[in-house]
Design a protein around this motif. Sequence first.
Motif, PDB file in Angstrom:
ATOM      1  N   ARG A  86      -4.359 -36.726  17.882  1.00 56.68           N
ATOM      2  CA  ARG A  86      -5.815 -35.482  17.847  1.00 56.68           C
ATOM      3  C   ARG A  86      -6.395 -35.818  16.440  1.00 56.68           C
ATOM      4  O   ARG A  86      -7.378 -35.713  16.257  1.00 56.68           O
ATOM      5  CB  ARG A  86      -4.459 -34.755  18.045  1.00 56.68           C
ATOM      6  CG  ARG A  86      -5.872 -32.796  17.528  1.00 56.68           C
ATOM      7  CD  ARG A  86      -4.877 -32.249  18.588  1.00 56.68           C
ATOM      8  NE  ARG A  86      -3.373 -31.854  17.907  1.00 56.68           N
ATOM      9  CZ  ARG A  86      -3.213 -31.679  16.397  1.00 56.68           C
ATOM     10  NH1 ARG A  86      -3.831 -30.374  15.813  1.00 56.68           N
ATOM     11  NH2 ARG A  86      -2.310 -30.979  15.921  1.00 56.68           N
ATOM     12  N   LEU A  87      -5.301 -35.213  15.057  1.00 64.45           N
ATOM     13  CA  LEU A  87      -6.188 -35.157  13.883  1.00 64.45           C
ATOM     14  C   LEU A  87      -6.900 -36.370  13.877  1.00 64.45           C
ATOM     15  O   LEU A  87      -8.037 -36.870  12.893  1.00 64.45           O
ATOM     16  CB  LEU A  87      -4.713 -35.095  12.800  1.00 64.45           C
ATOM     17  CG  LEU A  87      -4.729 -33.724  13.290  1.00 64.45           C
ATOM     18  CD1 LEU A  87      -3.088 -33.173  12.241  1.00 64.45           C
ATOM     19  CD2 LEU A  87      -5.446 -32.232  13.094  1.00 64.45           C
ATOM     20  N   ALA A  88      -6.217 -37.615  13.813  1.00 64.52           N
ATOM     21  CA  ALA A  88      -6.630 -38.777  13.650  1.00 64.52           C
ATOM     22  C   ALA A  88      -7.958 -39.284  13.938  1.00 64.52           C
ATOM     23  O   ALA A  88      -8.474 -39.966  13.246  1.00 64.52           O
ATOM     24  CB  ALA A  88      -5.520 -40.283  14.193  1.00 64.52           C
ATOM     25  N   GLU A  89      -8.333 -38.916  15.076  1.00 60.15           N
ATOM     26  CA  GLU A  89      -9.908 -39.093  16.304  1.00 60.15           C
ATOM     27  C   GLU A  89     -10.644 -38.660  15.162  1.00 60.15           C
ATOM     28  O   GLU A  89     -11.504 -38.583  14.937  1.00 60.15           O
ATOM     29  CB  GLU A  89      -9.181 -38.404  17.475  1.00 60.15           C
ATOM     30  CG  GLU A  89     -10.302 -38.898  18.138  1.00 60.15           C
ATOM     31  CD  GLU A  89     -10.661 -40.694  18.207  1.00 60.15           C
ATOM     32  OE1 GLU A  89     -11.430 -40.578  18.771  1.00 60.15           O
ATOM     33  OE2 GLU A  89      -9.734 -41.020  18.611  1.00 60.15           O
ATOM     34  N   LEU A  90      -9.933 -37.123  15.198  1.00 58.79           N
ATOM     35  CA  LEU A  90     -11.352 -36.692  14.209  1.00 58.79           C
ATOM     36  C   LEU A  90     -11.790 -37.037  12.472  1.00 58.79           C
ATOM     37  O   LEU A  90     -12.603 -37.037  12.022  1.00 58.79           O
ATOM     38  CB  LEU A  90     -10.409 -35.061  13.932  1.00 58.79           C
ATOM     39  CG  LEU A  90     -10.164 -33.629  15.049  1.00 58.79           C
ATOM     40  CD1 LEU A  90      -9.937 -32.332  14.677  1.00 58.79           C
ATOM     41  CD2 LEU A  90     -12.147 -34.055  15.640  1.00 58.79           C
ATOM     42  N   VAL A  91      -9.773 -37.670  12.289  1.00 57.61           N
ATOM     43  CA  VAL A  91     -10.252 -38.459  10.374  1.00 57.61           C
ATOM     44  C   VAL A  91     -11.788 -39.545  11.082  1.00 57.61           C
ATOM     45  O   VAL A  91     -12.471 -39.814  10.359  1.00 57.61           O
ATOM     46  CB  VAL A  91      -9.547 -39.169   9.837  1.00 57.61           C
ATOM     47  CG1 VAL A  91      -9.698 -39.633   9.167  1.00 57.61           C
ATOM     48  CG2 VAL A  91      -8.690 -38.044   9.686  1.00 57.61           C
ATOM     49  N   ALA A 137      -3.331 -45.901   5.553  1.00 61.19           N
ATOM     50  CA  ALA A 137      -2.130 -45.031   4.988  1.00 61.19           C
ATOM     51  C   ALA A 137      -2.373 -43.111   5.760  1.00 61.19           C
ATOM     52  O   ALA A 137      -1.342 -42.466   6.324  1.00 61.19           O
ATOM     53  CB  ALA A 137      -2.335 -44.383   3.278  1.00 61.19           C
ATOM     54  N   LEU A 138      -3.999 -42.814   5.494  1.00 58.47           N
ATOM     55  CA  LEU A 138      -4.243 -41.385   5.962  1.00 58.47           C
ATOM     56  C   LEU A 138      -4.237 -41.397   7.723  1.00 58.47           C
ATOM     57  O   LEU A 138      -3.513 -40.332   7.875  1.00 58.47           O
ATOM     58  CB  LEU A 138      -6.660 -41.734   5.627  1.00 58.47           C
ATOM     59  CG  LEU A 138      -6.526 -39.690   6.412  1.00 58.47           C
ATOM     60  CD1 LEU A 138      -5.581 -39.132   5.535  1.00 58.47           C
ATOM     61  CD2 LEU A 138      -8.413 -40.186   5.634  1.00 58.47           C
ATOM     62  N   LEU A 139      -4.363 -42.039   8.265  1.00 56.57           N
ATOM     63  CA  LEU A 139      -4.314 -42.250   9.627  1.00 56.57           C
ATOM     64  C   LEU A 139      -3.015 -42.161  10.191  1.00 56.57           C
ATOM     65  O   LEU A 139      -2.122 -41.667  10.671  1.00 56.57           O
ATOM     66  CB  LEU A 139      -4.688 -42.938  10.215  1.00 56.57           C
ATOM     67  CG  LEU A 139      -6.626 -43.576  10.414  1.00 56.57           C
ATOM     68  CD1 LEU A 139      -6.402 -44.633  10.738  1.00 56.57           C
ATOM     69  CD2 LEU A 139      -6.987 -42.095  11.192  1.00 56.57           C
ATOM     70  N   ALA A 140      -1.563 -42.772   9.244  1.00 49.51           N
ATOM     71  CA  ALA A 140      -0.474 -42.623   9.438  1.00 49.51           C
ATOM     72  C   ALA A 140      -0.061 -41.285   8.804  1.00 49.51           C
ATOM     73  O   ALA A 140       0.728 -40.501   9.612  1.00 49.51           O
ATOM     74  CB  ALA A 140       0.348 -43.477   9.044  1.00 49.51           C
ATOM     75  N   MET A 141      -0.673 -40.991   7.685  1.00 42.66           N
ATOM     76  CA  MET A 141      -0.793 -39.114   7.553  1.00 42.66           C
ATOM     77  C   MET A 141      -0.289 -37.944   8.934  1.00 42.66           C
ATOM     78  O   MET A 141      -0.154 -37.360   8.972  1.00 42.66           O
ATOM     79  CB  MET A 141      -0.373 -38.613   5.987  1.00 42.66           C
ATOM     80  CG  MET A 141      -0.685 -39.834   5.366  1.00 42.66           C
ATOM     81  SD  MET A 141      -0.468 -39.480   3.027  1.00 42.66           S
ATOM     82  CE  MET A 141      -2.256 -39.688   3.139  1.00 42.66           C
ATOM     83  N   ALA A 142      -1.950 -38.252   9.185  1.00 41.64           N
ATOM     84  CA  ALA A 142      -1.942 -37.583  10.191  1.00 41.64           C
ATOM     85  C   ALA A 142      -1.447 -37.387  11.110  1.00 41.64           C
ATOM     86  O   ALA A 142      -1.241 -36.435  11.617  1.00 41.64           O
ATOM     87  CB  ALA A 142      -3.659 -38.372  10.554  1.00 41.64           C
ATOM     88  N   THR A 143      -0.405 -38.488  11.897  1.00 39.31           N
ATOM     89  CA  THR A 143       0.479 -38.939  12.387  1.00 39.31           C
ATOM     90  C   THR A 143       1.986 -37.400  12.360  1.00 39.31           C
ATOM     91  O   THR A 143       1.867 -36.993  13.201  1.00 39.31           O
ATOM     92  CB  THR A 143       0.778 -40.233  12.504  1.00 39.31           C
ATOM     93  OG1 THR A 143      -0.125 -40.987  12.751  1.00 39.31           O
ATOM     94  CG2 THR A 143       2.072 -40.098  14.344  1.00 39.31           C
ATOM     95  N   ALA A 144       2.166 -37.054  11.201  1.00 46.35           N
ATOM     96  CA  ALA A 144       3.135 -36.928  10.863  1.00 46.35           C
ATOM     97  C   ALA A 144       2.557 -35.014  11.005  1.00 46.35           C
ATOM     98  O   ALA A 144       3.448 -34.799  11.276  1.00 46.35           O
ATOM     99  CB  ALA A 144       3.194 -36.969   9.322  1.00 46.35           C
ATOM    100  N   ALA A 148     -12.070 -32.940   7.313  1.00 49.63           N
ATOM    101  CA  ALA A 148     -13.199 -32.993   8.257  1.00 49.63           C
ATOM    102  C   ALA A 148     -12.029 -32.614  10.024  1.00 49.63           C
ATOM    103  O   ALA A 148     -12.415 -32.274  10.953  1.00 49.63           O
ATOM    104  CB  ALA A 148     -13.426 -34.195   8.698  1.00 49.63           C
ATOM    105  N   ALA A 149     -10.512 -33.069   9.487  1.00 44.93           N
ATOM    106  CA  ALA A 149      -9.644 -32.872  10.335  1.00 44.93           C
ATOM    107  C   ALA A 149      -8.438 -31.406  10.383  1.00 44.93           C
ATOM    108  O   ALA A 149      -8.093 -31.413  11.028  1.00 44.93           O
ATOM    109  CB  ALA A 149      -8.472 -34.351   9.820  1.00 44.93           C
ATOM    110  N   GLY A 150      -9.200 -30.752   9.137  1.00 41.22           N
ATOM    111  CA  GLY A 150      -8.095 -29.618   8.650  1.00 41.22           C
ATOM    112  C   GLY A 150      -6.708 -29.559   8.591  1.00 41.22           C
ATOM    113  O   GLY A 150      -5.701 -29.293   8.704  1.00 41.22           O
TER     114      GLY A 150
END
Length: 700
Positions: A260-265, A310-317, A347-349
Amino acid sequence: MRQTILNPLFAPLASLTGVGPKTGKLFDRLLDRGGEGARVVDLLFHLPQSTIDRRERPKIRDAPRDQVVLIEARVVEHRVPQGRYAKGPYRVLLEDDTGDMQLVFFRANAEWIEKALPIGATRWISGRLELYEGHLQMTHPDKILDAAGLERLPPVEPVYGLTEGLYQRVVAKAAGEALKRLPDLPEWRDEAWLGQRGLPSFARALASVHAPNAPADVALDAPARVRLAYDELLASQLALIMVRARMRDDRGRATAGDGRLAELVLEGLPFSPTDAQTAAVAEIRADMASHNRMLRLLQGDVGSGKTLVALLAMATAVEAGRQAALMAPTEILARQHFERLEPQCAAAGMRLALVTGRDSAAHRRRTLAALAAGGVDILVGTHAIFQDGVDFRDLALAVVDEQHRFGVHQRLALGEKGDRVDILVMTATPIPRTLVLTYFGDMDVSTLREKPAGRQPIETRAMPLERVGEVVEGLKRATAAGAQAYWVCPLVEENEELDLSAARDRFDDLKGIFGEGVGLVHGQMKGADKDAAMAAFQRGETRVLVATTVIEVGVDVPNATIMIIEHAERFGLAQLHQLRGRVGRGAGKSSCVLLYRAPLGEVANGRLAIMRETEDGFRIAEEDLRLRGEGEVLGSRQSGTPGFRLADLAAHAGLLPAAREEAASALRDDPELTSGRGEALRLLLDLFEREEAARLLRAG
Ligand code: ADP
Ligand code: MG
C-alpha cells in the motif's frame, strides 16, 4: 568490554604528544570514523601507501624521470611572472655540474620562494622530476632543504594518504608516537608457523611498516604487511563464522507488507521504476516476507537508482507496522537522502527523521524519544545510528548505503539494534562474486545493470591544463544557457608552504568571471556552511560549484550536466568514475572534462583513456584492478578493500583460505575461546573490533 591491555590503543588520538585540537580534527577526518573521534589504533592501522627513498642522490643528468628524487643543486636564477604572463608560473632555475632544471610554482608565494631559494645557495630539492617541452622540471617540489634540513631528513620516509590540511611529517610523527603506545601483546598465532614463514610479531610488523628502513618494507608482500593482513583476515573470518552460525540458528521474523505505501510512493514519482529496480524490490520483499533473515547486497552503478529500491524496501517494513533505518557514509549524503526522501515519504504518510553527529542535544533527544516510541517510521543518518542510546521501537530493516566506507562488521552491529533485523547493503562498487562470498558468507546479491531510461551518454574529453581558458569559455556559454557545473579540484598534498588551496584559488578565479553564481564546498568547511553551499547549488542559485572530493559519493543534482575535474591525473579510476557519475542524471546532455597536467605517466594515461571509452562501472572496476595491479599508483591512491583496514584483497586474497581454515579449526576445538590460545584470539577480535563476535562470546 574490551580487554584492558588494549586500552592505550583505543585512547583518543588527541592524547598523543604533538596532536593538538586542530590537528586532532584533521586526523578525525582522515581516519573517518563517521563523526566519532579517531583513536590511536586508527592511526596505527592507517598504513603508509609507499615510501620516498632519499638515499639515492642522482645528478640532474642521470636522475630518473617521473619519480620522486632528491637532487643537490645551486640556485641560479628566479624567473618572476610578469606582464602578460603575470598569471603564469614562477620558475626557479637550478644547476649542478651535469645540467640544469627548473622548479615551477603555480600561484606562487614569491616572498616564500625567495627566502627558500636564495640565488647562489646550494639546496637539496625533492620532488618528481619530469621532462616538459625539452626542459627538466619539478612542479611544486615536496621539499626544499638546506644542509641543516638535509641532516634531519630520514633516508626512507613513509608516504601516507592525507586529507586537506594534513601533512606527511605530521602524520609520520604522530604514527611514531602511536607506536610507543603499543602494549606487549600475547601471540595469537602459532609461533612455529610464524617462524617457518619468517613473519614478525604483530607489534614488530606495525613498527616496520610505519618506520620503514627500505621501500620494500611497506610493499604489500612484505612479511610485515602479510602478517598484519592475515591477522585482520583471521579476525574477520572468526567473527563471520561465529555470527553466521548464530544467524542460522535464529530465524528471521517475517515482515510482510501489503504494498500500500510503496504504491503511494510510486504514484508520487514523475517516472516509473526500471525493470531492474522492480526486480530488485521483488527479491527484497520476498526475503523480508520469509522467515529467513535477509542479508542482501544491492549492487548498481552510480545513477542506477538504488535509493528508490531502498525506499520501497523500507516502505515494506512500515507497511508491516515496523521501522527501517538508512545509513549513509557522510553527513552530506545523510542530509541529502533525508531531503529527497522527505516529500516521497510524506506522500505515503511515512514519518522520517534524521540523526547525524551534528544535531543539537535537544533535537537529538526529541528524535530518539520519538524513535523509541514508534513516532518515527524511517530513520536516516550517519554512523551516529550505531551509537548507544539510539533505540528503535521495532527495527525491521537496516539499509546501508555505499558500503565501502563501512566495515562489514559494523553493519552486523546495526543488525543488533532490533530483533533479527533484515540487512540490505547498497554499493556502487561492483564486487566479483567470489569476493562477495568472502566478505559476506552466503549473502544474496541483486544487481541493477540497467540505468533509468532517457539517460544520455556523457561526453568525456581529456584536455591539458593549459587549455583551461577554453574550458572556462565553454562554461560561460553553457551556464548562460541554464546549465550547472561541478568543478572539482584535488588536494594539494605533501607541501605545507606550497599548499595553494587549489579549490579556493579556482573559486576566486571563477568568481571573477561568474560573480555570485559560483559556490565553494570543501572538506575543511564547517558542516553548516557545507550544507548551505550544497543547498544553494541544488536550488540552482549557484551555477558552478567548486568542490574538493567531498562530492565524490552520491550527491545528486539532476540539473548539473557538466563535470570538470582539474588534475584528473591525480585521481584513481574508481574515483573519476564516481565523480563523473554526478552528472548525466537528468534529461539534459552531459559532459565531463578531464583537465590534466602534461606529461601524463603511463598509468594515468591509461586511466583517462578508459574514462573516455566507457561509462560501464563494471568494466571500469575491472580495468582499475588491472591497472592497479601494474604497479605505480600515482597521486591519490584508493584505499584498499572495502571493510578491511590492513588487508588489500587485490594482494592478499591468497591468504584467505588459510585464515578461513584456521578460524574454523580454532572454533571447532574451542568454540567459546577459553583456552590460552582462545584468550589470545579474543584479544585479536577486540583489536579489530569484531565486537559482535565478542558479544556473542560474552552472552555465551
Ligand atoms: P544511485 O544508484 O547512484 O544511488 P540514485 O538513487 O541517487 O542513484 O538515483 C539517481 C537519480 O535517478 C535520482 O535523481 C533519481 O531520482 C533518479 N531515478 C531513480 N530511478 C529512476 C527511474 N526509474 N527513472 C528515472 N529516474 C530515476
Ligand atoms: Mg546513491
